[in-house]
Design a protein around this motif. Sequence first.
Motif, PDB file in Angstrom:
ATOM      1  N   ALA A   1       5.799 -21.325  41.088  1.00  0.00           N
ATOM      2  CA  ALA A   1       5.158 -22.498  41.695  1.00  0.00           C
ATOM      3  C   ALA A   1       6.214 -23.516  42.127  1.00  0.00           C
ATOM      4  O   ALA A   1       6.139 -24.072  43.222  1.00  0.00           O
ATOM      5  CB  ALA A   1       4.181 -23.116  40.696  1.00  0.00           C
ATOM      6  N   LEU A   2       7.233 -23.705  41.302  1.00  0.00           N
ATOM      7  CA  LEU A   2       8.311 -24.632  41.671  1.00  0.00           C
ATOM      8  C   LEU A   2       9.069 -24.094  42.887  1.00  0.00           C
ATOM      9  O   LEU A   2       9.385 -24.835  43.813  1.00  0.00           O
ATOM     10  CB  LEU A   2       9.269 -24.812  40.494  1.00  0.00           C
ATOM     11  CG  LEU A   2       8.704 -25.457  39.239  1.00  0.00           C
ATOM     12  CD1 LEU A   2       9.763 -25.484  38.145  1.00  0.00           C
ATOM     13  CD2 LEU A   2       8.206 -26.868  39.535  1.00  0.00           C
ATOM     14  N   ALA A   3       9.314 -22.753  42.883  1.00  0.00           N
ATOM     15  CA  ALA A   3      10.058 -22.141  43.994  1.00  0.00           C
ATOM     16  C   ALA A   3       9.286 -22.323  45.298  1.00  0.00           C
ATOM     17  O   ALA A   3       9.864 -22.340  46.371  1.00  0.00           O
ATOM     18  CB  ALA A   3      10.298 -20.655  43.708  1.00  0.00           C
TER      19      ALA A   3
ATOM     20  N   GLY B   1      14.794 -16.559  57.200  1.00  0.00           N
ATOM     21  CA  GLY B   1      13.417 -16.180  56.895  1.00  0.00           C
ATOM     22  C   GLY B   1      13.304 -15.811  55.427  1.00  0.00           C
ATOM     23  O   GLY B   1      14.295 -15.848  54.689  1.00  0.00           O
ATOM     24  N   GLY B   2      12.064 -15.472  55.008  1.00  0.00           N
ATOM     25  CA  GLY B   2      11.813 -15.214  53.586  1.00  0.00           C
ATOM     26  C   GLY B   2      11.088 -16.432  53.030  1.00  0.00           C
ATOM     27  O   GLY B   2      11.240 -17.549  53.544  1.00  0.00           O
ATOM     28  N   ARG B   3      10.299 -16.242  51.943  1.00  0.00           N
ATOM     29  CA  ARG B   3       9.467 -17.349  51.461  1.00  0.00           C
ATOM     30  C   ARG B   3      10.255 -18.476  50.843  1.00  0.00           C
ATOM     31  O   ARG B   3       9.748 -19.554  50.650  1.00  0.00           O
ATOM     32  CB  ARG B   3       8.437 -16.822  50.485  1.00  0.00           C
ATOM     33  CG  ARG B   3       7.081 -16.744  51.142  1.00  0.00           C
ATOM     34  CD  ARG B   3       6.042 -16.309  50.231  1.00  0.00           C
ATOM     35  NE  ARG B   3       6.194 -14.904  49.936  1.00  0.00           N
ATOM     36  CZ  ARG B   3       5.483 -14.311  49.006  1.00  0.00           C
ATOM     37  NH1 ARG B   3       4.641 -15.015  48.286  1.00  0.00           N
ATOM     38  NH2 ARG B   3       5.607 -13.049  48.783  1.00  0.00           N
ATOM     39  N   GLY B   4      11.537 -18.226  50.536  1.00  0.00           N
ATOM     40  CA  GLY B   4      12.350 -19.305  49.973  1.00  0.00           C
ATOM     41  C   GLY B   4      13.092 -20.084  51.038  1.00  0.00           C
ATOM     42  O   GLY B   4      13.755 -21.079  50.746  1.00  0.00           O
ATOM     43  N   ALA B   5      12.964 -19.650  52.315  1.00  0.00           N
ATOM     44  CA  ALA B   5      13.825 -20.213  53.369  1.00  0.00           C
ATOM     45  C   ALA B   5      13.595 -21.699  53.580  1.00  0.00           C
ATOM     46  O   ALA B   5      14.533 -22.455  53.692  1.00  0.00           O
ATOM     47  CB  ALA B   5      13.625 -19.437  54.667  1.00  0.00           C
ATOM     48  N   ARG B   6      12.331 -22.104  53.595  1.00  0.00           N
ATOM     49  CA  ARG B   6      12.115 -23.530  53.865  1.00  0.00           C
ATOM     50  C   ARG B   6      11.085 -24.155  52.940  1.00  0.00           C
ATOM     51  O   ARG B   6      11.317 -25.241  52.441  1.00  0.00           O
ATOM     52  CB  ARG B   6      11.709 -23.743  55.325  1.00  0.00           C
ATOM     53  CG  ARG B   6      11.654 -25.207  55.664  1.00  0.00           C
ATOM     54  CD  ARG B   6      11.890 -25.474  57.116  1.00  0.00           C
ATOM     55  NE  ARG B   6      10.792 -24.968  57.947  1.00  0.00           N
ATOM     56  CZ  ARG B   6      10.616 -25.402  59.191  1.00  0.00           C
ATOM     57  NH1 ARG B   6      11.432 -26.312  59.692  1.00  0.00           N
ATOM     58  NH2 ARG B   6       9.651 -24.921  59.932  1.00  0.00           N
ATOM     59  N   GLY B   7       9.939 -23.490  52.726  1.00  0.00           N
ATOM     60  CA  GLY B   7       8.911 -24.081  51.864  1.00  0.00           C
ATOM     61  C   GLY B   7       8.487 -25.425  52.424  1.00  0.00           C
ATOM     62  O   GLY B   7       8.211 -25.539  53.619  1.00  0.00           O
ATOM     63  N   VAL B   8       8.515 -26.497  51.629  1.00  0.00           N
ATOM     64  CA  VAL B   8       8.047 -27.809  52.096  1.00  0.00           C
ATOM     65  C   VAL B   8       9.207 -28.638  52.632  1.00  0.00           C
ATOM     66  O   VAL B   8       9.009 -29.703  53.191  1.00  0.00           O
ATOM     67  CB  VAL B   8       7.363 -28.588  50.939  1.00  0.00           C
ATOM     68  CG1 VAL B   8       6.049 -27.906  50.564  1.00  0.00           C
ATOM     69  CG2 VAL B   8       8.290 -28.696  49.738  1.00  0.00           C
TER      70      VAL B   8
ATOM     71  N   GLY C   1      15.584 -19.979  47.098  1.00  0.00           N
ATOM     72  CA  GLY C   1      15.297 -21.096  48.015  1.00  0.00           C
ATOM     73  C   GLY C   1      15.455 -22.443  47.307  1.00  0.00           C
ATOM     74  O   GLY C   1      15.278 -22.521  46.092  1.00  0.00           O
ATOM     75  N   GLY C   2      15.839 -23.520  48.059  1.00  0.00           N
ATOM     76  CA  GLY C   2      15.941 -24.838  47.446  1.00  0.00           C
ATOM     77  C   GLY C   2      17.052 -25.658  48.068  1.00  0.00           C
ATOM     78  O   GLY C   2      17.764 -25.178  48.974  1.00  0.00           O
TER      79      GLY C   2
END
Length: 293
Positions: free
Chosen positions: A60-62, A262-269, A238-239
Amino acid sequence: MTEPVSTCSIGDLAEATGLSTDAIRVWEKRYGRPQAIRLPSGHRRYRETDVRWLRRVAEALARGHRPGKVVLLDEEELDALLAAPAGTPATAFAKKVLGFARESRTADVRRLLTGRARSEGPRKFLATAGEVLTAAGRAWADGQLGIRHEHLLSEILADVLRGLREEVPDRRGGEVVLLTTLPGERHALGLQLAALAAKLASAEVRILGAETPIPEIADAARESGASVVALSISLASGGPDTDRTLAELRDALPPGVRLLAGGRGARGVRRGPRGVGFPADLAEFEALLTKAR
Ligand code: B12
């Protein structure tokens, strides 16, 4: 007092969740969670339920949720939070693949994935591979899949994706795309997924594999005449630290080379560093490369 069945130390807990011992201690002090078992020696011990709960907290944090919100949720509430955007229930196919992976039935995993790749073709199989990986991540977070099984599944899936890519005819005049991950990011499957999408856009693909140091990526881009450098960033890495490394790479690359992540850690919010493009998914990445051709 005898030690309860299967507990672990704070060091093991940090290892099993990818979190730091400091973060776990701070939450314990500030939110009273996780609640350790105190041995007569004063040592802290943690239960398996704490591992499962903290893996969900970490994911969830990631994904960009705040600790103050996440640490107050129980396992069910976290599942609801994590299920919302990305986690469609595991498909029957993904469950079957994971069932075989859990028993290290390599030949059956390969047969299922190869068969599905053949029947679906490259573009549809890219989506199926994403579903299988998401289900694998869920099973790992539940303690239902070991790291050895993730390795087994990753290697076979990488072979199948390479096989599909080799079947896509080479075409001239496309972009030269260099693919890698940043130091600290061992998740390499995103490279095979993105490489197949790039090949479908008639690009020439150069894969460096995982964890290439920044100066080496810049030199490789110059030497290969790459017009695009594309990175895969999973939820594990990501982060803000990765954003800083991305900005460093942007500065190290020749200005004419496009940098995509790309990838789910690439940008997030997060907004993400300047001069870096964030294709929303593999289809957008393919379209972007096709347009540039
Ligand atoms: C397989 C796997 C591993 C394998 C990797 C083997 C390998 N050779 O690659 C191993 C066992 C090494 C591993 C290790 C770890 N892992 Co792991 N791993 C996974 C798993 C199941 C799949 C990873 C993967 O390749 N996903 C594919 C990625 C890239 O997919 P994605 O981010 O969703 O991206 C999608 C799109 O964005 C697109 N895409 C991906 N890349 C790119 C690039 C471009 C340019 C474009 C356009 C698109 C694109 O394609 C994907 C599919 O649609 C994931 C679960 C998951 N859902 O990702 C967990 C996961 C990423 N791992 C996780 C963790 C925590 C770890 C460890 C820290 C565990 C530990 N304590 O040791 C270590 C960290 C290692 C490191 N330093 O990187 C967590 C991360 C979340 C968090 N808690 O921080 C996850 C999410 C599991 C979970 N549910 O909690 N892991």
